[in-house]
Scaffold this motif. Structure first.
Motif, PDB file in Angstrom:
ATOM      1  N   UNK A  29      40.323  68.100  21.440  1.00  0.00           N
ATOM      2  CA  UNK A  29      38.930  67.651  21.583  1.00  0.00           C
ATOM      3  C   UNK A  29      38.822  66.660  22.750  1.00  0.00           C
ATOM      4  N   UNK A  30      38.944  67.188  23.944  1.00  0.00           N
ATOM      5  CA  UNK A  30      39.058  66.316  25.126  1.00  0.00           C
ATOM      6  C   UNK A  30      37.780  65.556  25.437  1.00  0.00           C
ATOM      7  N   UNK A  31      36.642  66.137  25.095  1.00  0.00           N
ATOM      8  CA  UNK A  31      35.401  65.418  25.406  1.00  0.00           C
ATOM      9  C   UNK A  31      34.852  64.698  24.177  1.00  0.00           C
ATOM     10  N   UNK A  81      44.247  66.247  18.982  1.00  0.00           N
ATOM     11  CA  UNK A  81      44.690  67.636  18.913  1.00  0.00           C
ATOM     12  C   UNK A  81      44.464  68.136  17.496  1.00  0.00           C
ATOM     13  N   UNK A  82      43.861  69.316  17.394  1.00  0.00           N
ATOM     14  CA  UNK A  82      43.479  69.868  16.106  1.00  0.00           C
ATOM     15  C   UNK A  82      44.224  71.172  15.854  1.00  0.00           C
ATOM     16  N   UNK A  83      44.381  71.486  14.583  1.00  0.00           N
ATOM     17  CA  UNK A  83      44.898  72.798  14.218  1.00  0.00           C
ATOM     18  C   UNK A  83      43.754  73.551  13.557  1.00  0.00           C
ATOM     19  N   UNK A  84      43.330  74.612  14.215  1.00  0.00           N
ATOM     20  CA  UNK A  84      42.157  75.351  13.780  1.00  0.00           C
ATOM     21  C   UNK A  84      42.572  76.740  13.302  1.00  0.00           C
ATOM     22  N   UNK A 132      33.510  71.439  24.437  1.00  0.00           N
ATOM     23  CA  UNK A 132      34.070  70.092  24.396  1.00  0.00           C
ATOM     24  C   UNK A 132      35.598  70.101  24.240  1.00  0.00           C
ATOM     25  N   UNK A 133      36.148  71.287  24.039  1.00  0.00           N
ATOM     26  CA  UNK A 133      37.580  71.380  23.711  1.00  0.00           C
ATOM     27  C   UNK A 133      38.351  72.107  24.808  1.00  0.00           C
ATOM     28  N   UNK A 134      39.639  71.873  24.839  1.00  0.00           N
ATOM     29  CA  UNK A 134      40.501  72.798  25.576  1.00  0.00           C
ATOM     30  C   UNK A 134      41.420  73.481  24.561  1.00  0.00           C
ATOM     31  N   UNK A 135      41.898  74.630  24.982  1.00  0.00           N
ATOM     32  CA  UNK A 135      42.663  75.486  24.074  1.00  0.00           C
ATOM     33  C   UNK A 135      44.143  75.188  24.237  1.00  0.00           C
ATOM     34  N   UNK A 182      48.665  65.981  32.774  1.00  0.00           N
ATOM     35  CA  UNK A 182      49.731  65.130  32.242  1.00  0.00           C
ATOM     36  C   UNK A 182      49.244  64.408  30.988  1.00  0.00           C
ATOM     37  N   UNK A 183      48.030  63.903  31.020  1.00  0.00           N
ATOM     38  CA  UNK A 183      47.506  63.173  29.863  1.00  0.00           C
ATOM     39  C   UNK A 183      47.413  64.100  28.647  1.00  0.00           C
ATOM     40  N   UNK A 184      46.836  65.279  28.855  1.00  0.00           N
ATOM     41  CA  UNK A 184      46.696  66.231  27.746  1.00  0.00           C
ATOM     42  C   UNK A 184      48.049  66.640  27.180  1.00  0.00           C
TER      43      UNK A 184
END
Lengths: 996, 91, 418, 196
Positions: free
Chosen positions: B58-60, B65-68, B16-19, A736-738
């Protein structure tokens, strides 16, 4: 085979106790296991995969296909250990593998007799069996095949050793500590770059270690190594193999920290995994000698020429007395000379028709007889090679003249060198083909951060190896931003050149192009030249088909020895050149790598991180049984002496309904939603409306995924004008946070809202039961009367000197509150409630009782919000606002989601005294129990309040079927029950208790 | 191990990221009531073989939120921007 | 064409294996076919085989850009099972299982179906409930399934981690005894040989670069070696479906992701079944050669590179050691990746497309191998009859418009989570 | 007000563990007096300035540099977010342009001190923690055992790790596991308090 009195890099003052199959070996510090075996006259070291043919030591490095053993015993037992790269230690025990009852008399060798029926792909053509629609016949055969296959034997014992990971960043990574790698590291180090130099051997030097001690080459090695050792910016990792080149700038190295010891000492890991991020890397991985192919080329006593030289000069082991060296190139001459000088009777057969006169003169000086234009057609001997058939051959390797039989005890062979481009191709794909050398080489672009130097580029002279290494090291340092001076490259020493000759032969054949006897391309997997021919004949012509059909290149050496020869034969068969045939792809790891090393500490309880409530310690100290909830550990139930789960949850749930209970619900996701547009944000993300919620109130909300299915639910409180406090389910908090951050940072950039997790800030205790208000009133300073704090309101208060917020809301259906406490005070407040609760008969309860209470109340949870259910399915459509759009509001109206006959949430009262099992299927009372049923049972419990077993389920057209009796079938438990369909609000449907 | 140069945090490993998938799709306006634009946004993809624009979170790190820009064939990475600073119509 | 049998192997062996005939021809293409199948993997070859066998349509070409079986057919972890719960999936995968059980005989090619059983482990009461639901659906559809508790699992698989250190303790497992493994390459070769015997032309090293149209209808393919006309064009190019559909102007509900696979060195038998971890995406079996075959999760980002990222390597092997601690000292030999059509609900497409004359078989996520026979069987039916069989009736492209998401995991339209 | 309980106290058993030899690293914890997050939008820097000034800070700071005021330490953790340790209650600074959030209990500090503190750290995080890249006075947000943490270099051999409180125990455990080959000492919380 014998150990010489002098020479080598072994420490004769340090004899070690080493045994193979129970027999003691002569071994010294500095030996490899294969050197000790050869020094002790061990001829047969293992059996091959398919035909169980006896095999001897073949190489002196990572390419070894034959000398694989079981090393150590007990929990440290390890199968398929290459003797050629195993340093001996005192107390080493090893045994042979893939042989039964023993290495000498192996029953499996019967396969060798039947080999003509076991040719390439034979198993695809037989064992099909006579039975239609049955796999039984094949599976019976398979049992025997499986036992015969495999190599070493594994163990079921847990590995007692530890493994460690490290992450390092450097400017220049140099892979390989041979001549090119040493000069590359030297240049980069002098330039001031942060350098890591990695070498898989126990010492730096590479091929130089196979030169005699005290030679010019050795002195050069010592001097360069010394300079490198004095540089603080150069980190040297020996016993370390670069096994993988991954995306971007990433390399994986495996350091064998303790493998040269009997067991790790002083808490050191067995192996260390290095994740290296290198701005530039220089691959100086050298080349591997290639065998010549001929009949009987797998017999013990046949080995690579350079290996024979290595055993001589490094380990002082002379591998034979009467040695035939068979080659097609110059480099094997040095091996012949050294072996001759050491006292062996050496004859060199050179496949080439003419050879440089200077070389011939040198051979004469060394006492080596040279026959040009000759090759070995076949090796013979029982157990060990005892004679070879030699013949004059033409430029294609075919015998052209009379065959003669020459006695010998060792055959040292060389068909040239194959550059070790593995890491380059791991990162960049297929290698290029170099016509001058007829070899696959790396094809780096100018801009590539992975450079290459030395023999990996098939460089012809040592001078060039050294200067190229130096230049590449300097360039890498410069590109990585190190601007110091690299100085002057150390002068080269004398060494034998590697002149390119694209027309060399790869095997020796009879006049009609056949091999004489079994000629193996892949030694470990017993793939013969004739297997390749047969595969071609059957249409398996692509390199990938041929590899898979014959299994060539798929053994533990991954084709390091066999690939080029297999390709050469295929090219001949197809009438193409080798590059037109193509090559298979090298994959990581470069050498077989212990799984433990790739795992590090992330196993057992550290497999995943564990999340703990701030009150966790109290639960543990008070005997709670814990359960997993995602990453969290939660109290499942608090058993009284000898109590089962079932007894405990029924007691705990009943207790809460009668008296008062408390449960730790700190795992709930908690999100601060802040900013002037927070209400608008909530309005969009929840299906219900938020514009009217006043400060001091809270509201239950449901949110959907973008595709219109239910995602999550929970209550949100309005703490202040711009301040909201959202709760989510434990499972969905991160999601939810994400999702909220994504919407705010991409689609809804105009909204001035921040969302921040505050799950860690707050411990949460739910207090439920008729005496909840009395208890909280006793411990806090708040006025909790019904009028002051109606349902869905909250107040701030103090309990046990801690500031808290008391939300009035109920999940259990009881009069209930959630107390939010700053995490560091949570245990204190919990203990205060426990103490003060004595007079109210307070009892803590766990998640199982919480489940029972919520099922009685008909609240949905994870088993119902399972990703495929809609608002309507769950009876929540009343929450959806009709006038505003929200996430999922359009797609939830797609026809299938809106179908009125979908399964909808109902209650089930189970008949009889046995509960239903969640996951049972629902069927009408009459008819077949086939297909997907009319629905399923999602959650079940015994209801202490109702005195019966109840369940929640999703039933087709459920709302229209209240009162119907249906069947509840648990096929896998062989159990059929009957149940009455009811409303899912079993208990206190009017909510009198929670609103009381 | 893909390395991503986060505009806030610097060069970091992908762990460190999620997609967040395709960054070329545009979420329909909240008041869009037709089904097809939502189906296109939620389900349909260009799925290029080569350079692609993607969301990464970049959750960690800084939780931005990035655009790569990233090549799906070679895993090379190009520019990396904050999603909030990417003008969607222009990209 | 030699019929394969123990006798033929014996006789050929006596003759020195000199007269084996080709397993399939290397024909020159005709100008026109009734059906051109794009993609010579297991699915494309099976489609050709069943078109000929079941529907008598033999004027068929299979066009393959590389070598047959060189894509995901030859890169997967070889598991076959039919433990699907969602309507639309359950019977389709069971059809596949039934075809597997007779495939070696049918093809006269030993594809080594080994029904070694498969355990899906459960690590919480909730997972046990979900497993029970799945098992009950299977049983109600005539598919074998058993639910074991912890003690039963421990008795059958004593080498898993039952210690108190296990981060995710084992609560039980759902087991399908008819599940198991097959020899992946042999499946492609067997179907190729079978199709070839019916007269199907397998055209390797020929890449489709576009389509031929007549009045908006697809009537053939353009290839790098010339055009081929066709009555119908059928795509079987999972992993690259998006790419080939795009050439026809279609955007698909598919993302392409890399899925990794791993094999260890060969060992004597250690694991005689297929085991799937329930606490992470991980499964293990042991091949006939003795290598442990390990499967992991997707690399999470779109990828057409047939190699895997390091994080998932570490993650998969951590799962291996967490599940079976004794694997620690065994050695990883090789790891690689296949590129997957990851669909938006985790389920495939076997369907006509909005483009007349163009048929699509794709979106297999990582369930493609086990589906191979039924995929070919149903696709052949769909092509021959111009209508789906009831077993693939829901595998359409418009199901997202309708809301019929066949979502076995319940994770929603997030391809990398399926 | 009473003292909050640091969740690690029950499990921080003082003593010497792991490899023999010099103690390479000392592992401990310390109290956080207060921790606040302030956040805003496009006008964040402007909106935050009065608060920052009141905290004795010059401005919003850099993304990698710890800002040290007389009583307050600040980290710019995102373009529009700053984390502040040590300020008094900031509620009164909240406005339509600035939101404040009390996170005083949401983080737990784990301290590493000693010659091998950075080596230990390199075993558990993928970022470069060498003194050149993480110099004294700098900070990094990164992942440690799958958990997002903030690291700051207090000295050449002294690192502080800000861990979300509910993950603190698991992070401590993995650090200790990794420190075994180095040899480490668990500092008693009292000692640490006295030292800070």
């Amino acid at each position: 085979m014998k150990r010489l009195e002098t020479g080598g890099r072994i420490d004769r003052e340090a004899p070690l106790s080493v045994s193979f199959d129970g027999t003691a070996l002569s071994a010294f510090q500095g030996d490899t296991l294969s050197a000790a075996m050869l020094a002790s006259g061990v001829t047969v070291v293992g059996r091959s995969f398919k035909y169980h043919r006896p095999r001897g030591v073949y190489a002196a490095g990572v390419e070894e296909p034959n000398a694989l053993v079981h090393l150590r015993d007990g929990a440290r037992h390890e199968p398929n250990v290459r003797a050629t790269t195993t340093e001996v230690f005192d107390g080493l025990t090893c045994t042979s593998q893939n042989a039964w009852p023993n290495l000498r008399y192996d029953i499996g060798a019967v396969n060798n007799l039947f080999s003509r029926f076991l040719s390439a792909g034979f198993y695809y053509k037989t064992f099909i069996g006579p039975f239609r629609n049955s796999t039984r016949f094949w599976m019976m055969c398979e049992t025997f095949i499986r036992k015969a296959a495999g190599m070493g034997r594994g163990t079921y014992l847990e590995d007692p050793d530890s493994y460690e990971k490290r992450h390092v960043h450097c400017d220049v990574l140099v892979i390989g500590g041979g001549a090119a790698g040493l000069t590359a590291a030297l240049a980069a180090g002098r330039a001031g770059a942060r350098v890591i130099l990695v070498e898989q051997d126990s010492e730096l030097g590479g091929a130089i270690l196979s030169d005699p001690v005290g030679s010019d080459a050795d002195n050069w090695r010592i001097s360069v190594t010394k300079e490198l050792g004095g540089m603080d910016n150069v980190q040297i990792l020996t016993r370390t193999t670069a096994v993988g080149a991954y995306d971007s700038d990433t390399f994986v190295l495996i350091e064998r920290v303790s493998d040269h010891l009997k067991a790790p000492e002083n808490h050191q890991p067995r192996q260390r995994f290095w994740q290296v991020h290198a701005k530039r890397a220089v691959l100086a991985s050298g080349a591997i000698e290639r065998p010549l192919i001929f009949g009987g080329n797998d017999k013990p006593g046949v080995m690579l020429a350079h290996a024979a030289r290595s055993y001589l000069n490094r380990y002082a082991v002379l591998v034979g007395d009467t040695i035939i060296v068979a080659t097609n190139n110059d480099t094997a001459y040095q091996a012949a000379f050294d072996l001759g000088t050491a006292g062996a009777n050496v004859t060199l057969l050179d496949a080439r028709q003419s050879v440089d006169a200077a070389l011939l003169a040198e051979a004469k000086g060394a006492g080596v007889t040279v026959k040009t234009g000759h090759g070995v057609l076949a090796a013979h001997g029982r157990g060990r090679v005892s004679a070879v058939e030699i013949a004059p051959i033409d430029a294609g390797g075919r015998a052209t003249g009379p065959i003669s039989r020459v006695p010998c005890d060792t055959l040292a062979i060389s068909a040239g060198w194959t550059p070790s481009v593995h890491l380059w191709t791991q990162r960049h794909g297929k290698p290029g083909f170099d016509d001058a050398s007829a070899l696959f080489l790396a094809a780096p672009k100018e801009t590539d951060a992975l450079q290459t130097a030395g023999s990996v580029n098939a460089v012809e002279t040592l001078e060039e190896v050294i200067t190229q290494g130096f230049a590449q090291g300097a360039e890498a340092a410069k590109q990585a931003g190190a601007d110091g001076a690299a100085g002057i490259c150390p002068a080269a020493f004398a060494a034998r050149d590697w002149p390119h000759d694209p027309d060399v032969i790869w095997g020796v054949f009879t006049r009609d192009g056949k091999t004489k006897g079994k000629a193996f391309v892949d030694l470990q997997h017993d793939v013969k030249v004739s297997d390749i021919d047969q595969a071609h004949q059957e249409g398996y012509v692509s390199v990938e088909h041929l590899k898979r059909y014959t299994t060539t290149g798929m053994a533990t050496d991954q084709g390091k020895l066999s690939n080029m020869n297999a390709l050469s034969r295929m090219a001949e068969q197809r009438g193409l050149r080798v590059p037109e045939v193509g090559t298979t792809t090298f994959r990581p790891p470069f050498i077989p790598t212990a799984i433990g090393a790739l795992v590090g500490h992330e196993h057992g309880q550290h497999f995943r991180p564990t999340r703990l409530s701030p009150m966790h310690q109290w639960h543990v100290e008070h005997g709670a049984k814990l359960t997993q909830a995602g990453a969290w550990m939660r109290p499942w139930y608090y058993p009284q002496s000898g109590e089962t789960l079932t007894a405990a949850y029924i007691r705990e749930a009943a207790h809460a309904r009668e008296h008062v209970g408390i449960i730790d619900v700190s795992t709930l996701g908690k999100i601060a939603v802040q900013g002037p547009d927070a209400a608008e944000f909530l309005n969009r993300i929840y299906v219900n409306g938020w514009k009217t919620l006043q400060v001091g109130r809270l509201r239950y909300g449901v949110m959907l995924r973008e595709d219109g299915f239910v995602m999550d639910d929970g209550a949100t409180a309005r703490l202040g004008e711009n301040d909201y406090f959202m709760t989510t389910t434990t499972a969905n908090a991160a999601k939810v946070l994400g999702f909220a951050e994504h919407l705010l940072q991409t689609a809804w950039k105009d909204l001035r809202v921040h969302v921040t997790t505050v799950t860690d800030q707050w411990g949460t205790i739910a207090v439920a039961g008729p005496k909840a208000r009395t208890l909280l009133s006793k411990v806090s300073d708040a006025d909790l009367n019904r009028e002051a704090v109606p349902n869905n309101h909250f107040v701030t208060a103090t309990i046990a000197d801690s500031p808290v917020r008391i939300h009035r809301m109920s999940y259990s259906g009881e009069l209930a509150y959630e107390v939010y406490i700053p995490a560091g005070f949570a245990t204190r407040v919990w203990e205060r409630l426990i103490d003060a609760g004595t007079e109210f008969d307070l009892s803590p309860y766990g998640t199982e009782a919480m489940g029972a209470l919520r099922i009685e109340k008909g609240h949905v949870a994870g088993p119902e919000i399972e990703g495929r259910t809609t608002l309507k399915d769950l009876g929540l459509e009343g929450f959806a606002a009709s006038k505003k759009p929200f996430v999922g509001s359009v797609l939830r109206q797609r026809p299938v989601l809106d179908d009125p006959t979908r399964p909808t949430l109902v209650g089930l009262e189970i008949e009889g005294q046995v509960g239903a099992k969640a996951g049972s299927l629902l069927f009408p009372l009459q008819g077949e129990t086939q297909g997907h049923g009319d629905g399923w049972v999602s959650s079940t419990t015994y209801s202490p309040a109702l005195g019966k077993y109840i369940a929640l389920g999703l039933l087709n057209n459920g709302k229209q079927r209240l009162g119907e009796t249906i069947r509840v079938v648990n096929f896998v438990g062989n159990e059929t029950l009957q149940a009455k369909v009811t409303s899912h609000h079993f208990f206190d449907p009017e909510g009198e208790r929670q609103n009381g | 191990m893909i390395r991503i140069d986060c505009p806030i945090c610097g060069l970091r490993t992908e762990t460190e990221f999620t997609y967040g998938a395709d960054a070329t799709v545009t979420r329909p306006a909240m008041d869009e009531t037709a089904t097809q634009p939502w189906v296109d946004y939620v389900f349909n993809r260009d799925n290029p073989r080569g350079w692609h624009l993607e969301y990464w979170h970049h959750v960690q790190g800084c939780r931005q939120w990035l655009v790569l820009e990233r090549n799906t064939l070679t895993h090379e990475v190009g520019s990396c921007r904050l999603a909030r600073e990417v003008d969607h119509e222009a990209s | 064409m030699t019929k394969y049998s123990a006798l033929s192997v014996f006789l050929e062996g006596l003759r020195g294996n000199k007269s084996w005939s080709r397993a399939w021809r290397d024909p020159e293409p005709k100008a026109e076919y009734d059906v051109v199948i794009v993609g010579g993997g297991g699915h494309g070859l099976a489609t050709a085989y069943y078109l000929a066998k079941e529907h008598g349509i033999t004027n068929v070409a299979v066009v393959e850009k590389g070598w047959l079986g060189g894509g995901n057919t030859g890169r997967n972890t070889t598991i076959v099972r039919s433990n699907y719960m969602m309507p639309g999936n359950t019977l389709f995968y069971e059809r596949s299982m039934k075809l597997w059980e007779n495939l070696s005989q049918d093809l006269n090619f030993n594809v080594m179906i080994s029904q070694r059983g498969q355990y899906n482990l459960c690590h919480s009461p909730g997972q046990m409930d979900a497993a029970r639901r799945r098992g009950n659906v299977m049983r109600a559809n005539g598919i074998d399934a058993e639910l074991f508790d912890r003690a039963e699992v421990q008795q059958r698989l004593p080498y898993l981690d039952y210690s108190e250190h296990a981060r995710f303790p084992i609560h039980g497992a759902i087991y399908q005894s008819r599940a198991g493994t097959a020899r992946h390459d042999a499946v492609a070769w067997g179907f190729a040989r079978g199709a070839d015997q019916y007269g199907v032309d397998i055209l390797q090293q020929r890449e489709v670069t576009g389509y031929l149209y007549e009045g908006g209808k697809v009537v053939g393919v353009q290839t790098n070696k010339g055009d081929i006309k066709a009555g119908k064009v059928a795509l079987c190019v999972a992993g690259h479906s998006g790419h080939l559909a795009q050439m026809a102007g279609l955007r698909l509900p598919i993302e392409t992701h890399a899925l990794q696979a791993f094999v260890t060195e060969p060992y004597k038998p250690l694991i005689d079944t297929v085991i799937s971890f329930g606490a992470a995406h991980f499964y293990v079996s042991q091949s006939d050669k003795g290598g442990l075959v390990l499967g992991g999760d997707l690399d999470m980002y779109n990828s057409y590179a047939q190699r895997g990222g390091l994080p998932m390597v570490e993650h998969t092997l951590a799962s291996a050691k967490a599940l079976i601690p004794s694997l620690s000292r065994l050695k990883l030999l090789r790891h690689w990746a296949g590129v997957m059509d990851m669909s938006m609900d985790g389920s495939p497409f076997i369907t006509k497309t909005p483009v007349d004359g163009l048929y699509l078989n794709g979106g297999w996520c990582y369930g493609g191998f086990k589906a191979t026979p039924a995929s070919g069987w149903c696709f052949a039916h769909t092509i021959a009859k111009d209508a789906p069989h009831e077993d693939n009736a829901e595998f359409t492209l418009d199901r997202f418009n309708r809301g019929y998401q066949i979502d076995e995991k319940g994770v929603g339209p997030q391809p990398n989570a399926h | 007000m009473v003292d909050p309980v640091i969740p690690l106290h029950a499990n921080l058993v003082p003593g010497r563990y792991g490899a023999d030899g010099d103690t390479a690293v000392q592992i401990g914890t310390r109290r956080i007096s207060s921790l606040w997050q302030i956040a805003g939008w496009s006008d964040f820097e402007h909106a935050a300035q009065p608060l920052l000034v009141a905290c004795g800070l010059a401005g919003p700071g850099q993304y990698d540099e710890t800002q040290q005021g007389p009583d307050v330490t600040a980290w710019r953790i995102a373009p529009d977010k700053i984390l502040l340790e040590g300020p008094p209650d900031l509620t009164d600074f909240a406005s339509d342009s600035l939101v404040v959030l009390d996170l005083s209990h949401a983080r737990t500090v784990i301290t590493l001190n000693g010659a091998e503190a950075r080596t230990l750290l390199s075993q558990v995080v993928s970022v470069d923690v060498s003194a050149a890249t993480l110099p004294v006075g700098s900070f990094i947000q990164t992942g440690l055992h799958g958990v997002g943490v903030l690291l700051q270099a207090r000295s050449q051999n002294g690192i502080e790790i800000f861990v979300p409180t509910t993950w603190a125990q698991t992070i401590l455990d993995i650090l200790c596991q990794n420190a075994m080959p180095l040899g480490y000492e668990i500092m008693s919380p009292q000692t640490i308090h006295a030292a800070t």
